[in-house]
Design a protein around this motif. Structure first.
Motif, PDB file in Angstrom:
ATOM      1  N   PRO A 106       0.819  -1.221   0.000  1.00  0.00           N
ATOM      2  CA  PRO A 106       0.000   0.000   0.000  1.00  0.00           C
ATOM      3  C   PRO A 106       0.850   1.267   0.000  1.00  0.00           C
ATOM      4  O   PRO A 106       2.031   1.240   0.353  1.00  0.00           O
ATOM      5  N   THR A 107       0.206   2.369  -0.355  1.00  0.00           N
ATOM      6  CA  THR A 107       0.899   3.655  -0.469  1.00  0.00           C
ATOM      7  C   THR A 107       1.566   4.071   0.828  1.00  0.00           C
ATOM      8  O   THR A 107       2.699   4.577   0.817  1.00  0.00           O
ATOM      9  N   VAL A 108       0.908   3.839   1.952  1.00  0.00           N
ATOM     10  CA  VAL A 108       1.449   4.307   3.230  1.00  0.00           C
ATOM     11  C   VAL A 108       2.788   3.630   3.534  1.00  0.00           C
ATOM     12  O   VAL A 108       3.691   4.260   4.102  1.00  0.00           O
ATOM     13  N   VAL A 109       2.963   2.368   3.142  1.00  0.00           N
ATOM     14  CA  VAL A 109       4.235   1.674   3.361  1.00  0.00           C
ATOM     15  C   VAL A 109       5.299   2.250   2.430  1.00  0.00           C
ATOM     16  O   VAL A 109       6.446   2.471   2.839  1.00  0.00           O
ATOM     17  N   CYS A 110       4.937   2.484   1.190  1.00  0.00           N
ATOM     18  CA  CYS A 110       5.885   3.057   0.230  1.00  0.00           C
ATOM     19  C   CYS A 110       6.353   4.439   0.675  1.00  0.00           C
ATOM     20  O   CYS A 110       7.551   4.765   0.583  1.00  0.00           O
ATOM     21  N   GLU A 111       5.417   5.252   1.160  1.00  0.00           N
ATOM     22  CA  GLU A 111       5.779   6.594   1.627  1.00  0.00           C
ATOM     23  C   GLU A 111       6.714   6.524   2.826  1.00  0.00           C
ATOM     24  O   GLU A 111       7.657   7.315   2.957  1.00  0.00           O
ATOM     25  N   ASP A 112       6.464   5.561   3.713  1.00  0.00           N
ATOM     26  CA  ASP A 112       7.317   5.413   4.881  1.00  0.00           C
ATOM     27  C   ASP A 112       8.734   5.006   4.475  1.00  0.00           C
ATOM     28  O   ASP A 112       9.713   5.508   5.036  1.00  0.00           O
ATOM     29  N   CYS A 113       8.845   4.125   3.481  1.00  0.00           N
ATOM     30  CA  CYS A 113      10.158   3.718   2.982  1.00  0.00           C
ATOM     31  C   CYS A 113      10.869   4.893   2.308  1.00  0.00           C
ATOM     32  O   CYS A 113      12.081   5.080   2.460  1.00  0.00           O
ATOM     33  N   GLY A 146      20.322  12.641  -7.283  1.00  0.00           N
ATOM     34  CA  GLY A 146      19.772  12.175  -8.549  1.00  0.00           C
ATOM     35  C   GLY A 146      18.424  11.510  -8.321  1.00  0.00           C
ATOM     36  O   GLY A 146      18.309  10.579  -7.513  1.00  0.00           O
ATOM     37  N   LYS A 147      17.396  12.015  -9.019  1.00  0.00           N
ATOM     38  CA  LYS A 147      16.053  11.484  -8.832  1.00  0.00           C
ATOM     39  C   LYS A 147      15.976   9.992  -9.121  1.00  0.00           C
ATOM     40  O   LYS A 147      15.331   9.220  -8.401  1.00  0.00           O
ATOM     41  N   GLN A 148      16.669   9.559 -10.205  1.00  0.00           N
ATOM     42  CA  GLN A 148      16.638   8.137 -10.566  1.00  0.00           C
ATOM     43  C   GLN A 148      17.248   7.270  -9.474  1.00  0.00           C
ATOM     44  O   GLN A 148      16.748   6.202  -9.149  1.00  0.00           O
ATOM     45  N   ASN A 149      18.352   7.768  -8.886  1.00  0.00           N
ATOM     46  CA  ASN A 149      19.002   7.002  -7.819  1.00  0.00           C
ATOM     47  C   ASN A 149      18.109   6.892  -6.595  1.00  0.00           C
ATOM     48  O   ASN A 149      18.065   5.853  -5.930  1.00  0.00           O
ATOM     49  N   ILE A 150      17.393   7.980  -6.302  1.00  0.00           N
ATOM     50  CA  ILE A 150      16.461   7.960  -5.168  1.00  0.00           C
ATOM     51  C   ILE A 150      15.375   6.926  -5.420  1.00  0.00           C
ATOM     52  O   ILE A 150      15.030   6.116  -4.546  1.00  0.00           O
ATOM     53  N   GLN A 151      14.813   6.937  -6.632  1.00  0.00           N
ATOM     54  CA  GLN A 151      13.735   5.994  -6.962  1.00  0.00           C
ATOM     55  C   GLN A 151      14.216   4.553  -6.871  1.00  0.00           C
ATOM     56  O   GLN A 151      13.525   3.687  -6.326  1.00  0.00           O
ATOM     57  N   ASN A 152      15.414   4.292  -7.410  1.00  0.00           N
ATOM     58  CA  ASN A 152      15.963   2.933  -7.337  1.00  0.00           C
ATOM     59  C   ASN A 152      16.112   2.477  -5.884  1.00  0.00           C
ATOM     60  O   ASN A 152      15.760   1.359  -5.523  1.00  0.00           O
ATOM     61  N   ALA A 153      16.662   3.364  -5.071  1.00  0.00           N
ATOM     62  CA  ALA A 153      16.902   3.026  -3.676  1.00  0.00           C
ATOM     63  C   ALA A 153      15.590   2.778  -2.938  1.00  0.00           C
ATOM     64  O   ALA A 153      15.496   1.878  -2.094  1.00  0.00           O
ATOM     65  N   VAL A 154      14.569   3.551  -3.250  1.00  0.00           N
ATOM     66  CA  VAL A 154      13.275   3.383  -2.579  1.00  0.00           C
ATOM     67  C   VAL A 154      12.641   2.053  -2.948  1.00  0.00           C
ATOM     68  O   VAL A 154      12.143   1.323  -2.088  1.00  0.00           O
ATOM     69  N   GLU A 189       9.290  -0.055 -10.932  1.00  0.00           N
ATOM     70  CA  GLU A 189       9.574   1.388 -10.903  1.00  0.00           C
ATOM     71  C   GLU A 189       8.406   2.190 -11.503  1.00  0.00           C
ATOM     72  O   GLU A 189       7.991   3.212 -10.952  1.00  0.00           O
ATOM     73  N   LYS A 190       7.879   1.695 -12.624  1.00  0.00           N
ATOM     74  CA  LYS A 190       6.772   2.404 -13.282  1.00  0.00           C
ATOM     75  C   LYS A 190       5.542   2.441 -12.374  1.00  0.00           C
ATOM     76  O   LYS A 190       4.858   3.458 -12.268  1.00  0.00           O
ATOM     77  N   THR A 191       5.252   1.299 -11.742  1.00  0.00           N
ATOM     78  CA  THR A 191       4.098   1.253 -10.839  1.00  0.00           C
ATOM     79  C   THR A 191       4.279   2.221  -9.679  1.00  0.00           C
ATOM     80  O   THR A 191       3.350   2.949  -9.299  1.00  0.00           O
ATOM     81  N   TYR A 192       5.475   2.234  -9.123  1.00  0.00           N
ATOM     82  CA  TYR A 192       5.740   3.123  -7.978  1.00  0.00           C
ATOM     83  C   TYR A 192       5.620   4.592  -8.389  1.00  0.00           C
ATOM     84  O   TYR A 192       5.017   5.405  -7.667  1.00  0.00           O
ATOM     85  N   LEU A 193       6.161   4.934  -9.557  1.00  0.00           N
ATOM     86  CA  LEU A 193       6.126   6.333 -10.005  1.00  0.00           C
ATOM     87  C   LEU A 193       4.707   6.793 -10.341  1.00  0.00           C
ATOM     88  O   LEU A 193       4.330   7.935 -10.069  1.00  0.00           O
ATOM     89  N   SER A 194       3.924   5.893 -10.923  1.00  0.00           N
ATOM     90  CA  SER A 194       2.588   6.300 -11.379  1.00  0.00           C
ATOM     91  C   SER A 194       1.533   6.209 -10.270  1.00  0.00           C
ATOM     92  O   SER A 194       0.611   7.022 -10.220  1.00  0.00           O
ATOM     93  N   LEU A 195       1.654   5.220  -9.397  1.00  0.00           N
ATOM     94  CA  LEU A 195       0.599   4.982  -8.396  1.00  0.00           C
ATOM     95  C   LEU A 195       1.048   5.184  -6.956  1.00  0.00           C
ATOM     96  O   LEU A 195       0.231   5.116  -6.036  1.00  0.00           O
TER      97      LEU A 195
END
Length: 538
Positions: A106-113, A146-154, A189-195
């Motif tokens: 869920p979103t709340v877990v992703c935001e916490d990470c 770097g935004k991409q590096n942040i996304q990968n790490a998340v 990555e696409k799912t995380y970025l879009s949703l």
């Protein structure tokens, strides 16, 4: 049975499909020998991936790659730590005792990470104009790292944090090293970025269910054990005494007579077929030999009638005679064949043996003072060998029945591990016998060589797995046990063997395998006592 595992998140777990950039950095260990368990270093992410994602103008900040990796690894939680919200996990049973887990984060877990990754980057990054460890505006930090590096790490942090929870329902029965995330990293990555949420699929092999045909079939095993007619301790001990007596004598050249029983002749043998229809004779390569040392006291080992046909032959003479291969001959294509043999005697010897009495007892068998003592000691040894052979034949017959009594959906990871262990054992034996050089060992250890073995030995590997699973099930059902002393002793012996051949090993894996061997011994002992066994001589 499956080995209970604790999720340490070996990078091999994060082995994404081959068209993902991640695949080259997270590959499972493909050694055929005992594989190493995940260790503390395996929790660290590879920095190579993040390096390749940096734009050219940011390559000067390559040190941030290590920070990104540390940020991802720094947010790992154990199963006991609660998530901000529950995951939604759907289990689907697949063939070969494999389970697919569809995990929705869920979103709340992703935001916490995300917050934890940002916090970790902030703690470790040295952003120009800001003191280390001080708060840096998020937009500046993201621009610096770097935004991409942040996304990968998340995404990686989400996986490492949620996977233990997602696996909690199957962890106990899961086979170690069988866990794989099968969703493409780029899709996550696409799912995380879009949703702002994450969805991924995990597959894992679990302990298969064993079904007996019928239930408790092993309690009513009836086996017929075929024993070799040569399995006779009395006769074997007599032959061994003769062999030892012969070894004390000297061979001397015969000059004034022909071949007698007890002599040794050096002969050349050739043979051709006798065609009943009058057609041309054909040579029989299997019957040809040059410089063959023929001991006339071991005439039982050659074609019936062969010895009698050459008795009296002298050095330099040649004899020709017909014989028929019996229907019991080991080489099937020669059974019933009429053949014309030609034998040339090159050398002829007789044995000059000491008299068989108490004076040579010590030479025949150290520690003995009389011929009678020698005979009894040899008989006892042969009885032990005979019993061991009988027990082995019984065990083989029982195991052959066992694997036919069970139905098992064998996991692929179990098949591969069992096959690799068999191949590893053969390679160890080959290395011990032939002393392979590094190039030969590397060739035989290659993935291609291992995979060829797995393919050619597929049926044999499956039967062994079924036997092992059946034995383990019986051990549990009948509450059988072995002592700690037995386990410790056998583990030490196994480790010494690995060290002797300078082979890698994992002590926990060795212990597990020794436990399986001891379980097997106890089960076979129990089955021998409870099975209906009939012995016949072939």
């Amino acid at each position: 049975m499956a080995t209970p595992i604790s999720i340490q998140l070996n990078p091999s777990i994060l082995s994404f499909p081959s068209n993902s950039t991640k695949a080259q950095f997270f590959q499972p260990n493909d050694k055929f020998l005992l594989k190493q368990k995940p260790n503390s270093s395996s929790r660290q992410f590879s920095s190579s991936f993040l390096q390749q994602q940096l734009p050219l103008h940011q390559l000067a900040s390559a040190r941030l790659v290590a920070v990104a990796a540390a940020a991802a690894s720094g947010v790992v939680e154990t199963v006991e730590e609660k998530l901000p919200a529950d995951l939604h996990v759907t289990e689907t049973q697949e063939p070969n005792s494999r389970i697919r887990l569809t995990v929705e984060v869920p979103t709340v877990v992703c935001e916490d990470c995300y917050k934890k990754v940002i916090k970790e980057f902030m703690r470790r990054s040295k952003v120009p104009g800001f003191r280390p460890g001080k708060n840096v505006p998020e937009d500046i930090l993201v621009g610096f790292v770097g935004k991409q590096n942040i996304q990968n790490a998340v995404v990686e942090a989400i996986l490492k944090r949620t996977l233990p929870h997602a696996m909690s329902s199957v962890t106990r029965n899961a086979y170690e090293d069988s866990i794989r995330i099968v969703t493409k990293f780029e899709d996550m990555e696409k799912t995380y970025l879009s949703l702002n949420c994450l969805r991924y699929d995990v597959v894992v092999d679990v302990a298969p269910e064993i079904k007996w045909k019928p239930d408790d079939a092993y309690k009513n095993i009836k086996v017929v054990v075929e024993l070799d007619s040569d399995m006779d301790a009395q006769r074997a001990s007599e032959k061994e005494l003769i062999r030892r007596h012969k070894s004390l004598g000297a061979l001397k050249i015969v000059t004034d007579r022909g071949l007698q029983v007890g002599d040794v002749a050096v002969i050349d043998i050739s043979a051709t077929t006798i065609e009943q229809d009058g057609s041309d004779a054909k040579t029989i390569p299997a019957a040809e030999s040059k410089g063959f040392n023929f001991d006339t006291e071991e005439g039982d080992n050659v074609l019936p009638g062969f010895r009698d046909s050459i008795i009296g032959i002298k050095r330099g003479e040649t004899k020709s005679f017909p014989l028929v291969f019996p229907d019991s001959w080991k080489q099937e294509d020669l059974r019933g064949v009429h053949a014309q043999f030609t034998v040339a005697c090159k050398e002829l010897f007789y044995r000059d043996l000491p008299e068989l009495n108490d004076s040579i007892a010590e030479r025949l068998l150290p520690g003995c003072s009389s011929i009678e003592e020698v005979k009894q000691a040899l008989l006892q040894r042969c009885l032990e060998v005979e019993q061991a052979a009988k027990d082995q034949a019984t065990d083989n017959a029982i195991l052959d029945q066992l694997y036919k009594m069970v139905e098992v959906d064998i996991p692929q990871s179990l098949f591969q591990e069992q096959g690799r262990q068999l191949y590893g054992a053969q390679l160890l034996q080959l290395q011990a016998n032939m002393k392979l050089n590094e190039q030969q060992l590397a060739s035989l250890s290659s993935p291609r060589a291992v995979n060829e073995f797995l393919e050619t030995q597929k049926e044999n590997i499956i039967s062994i797995i079924k036997q092992n699973l059946a034995v383990g099930d019986i051990f549990t059902r009948e509450n059988l046990q072995f002592s700690t002393e037995e386990l410790v002793k056998e583990v030490q012996n196994s480790i010494q063997e690995f060290q002797q051949h300078q082979q890698e090993y994992d002590e926990d894996r060795v212990k597990l395998q020794v436990q399986e061997v001891l379980e097997g011994a106890k089960v076979l002992e129990w089955l021998r006592e409870n099975a209906e066994i009939q012995y016949i001589t072939r």
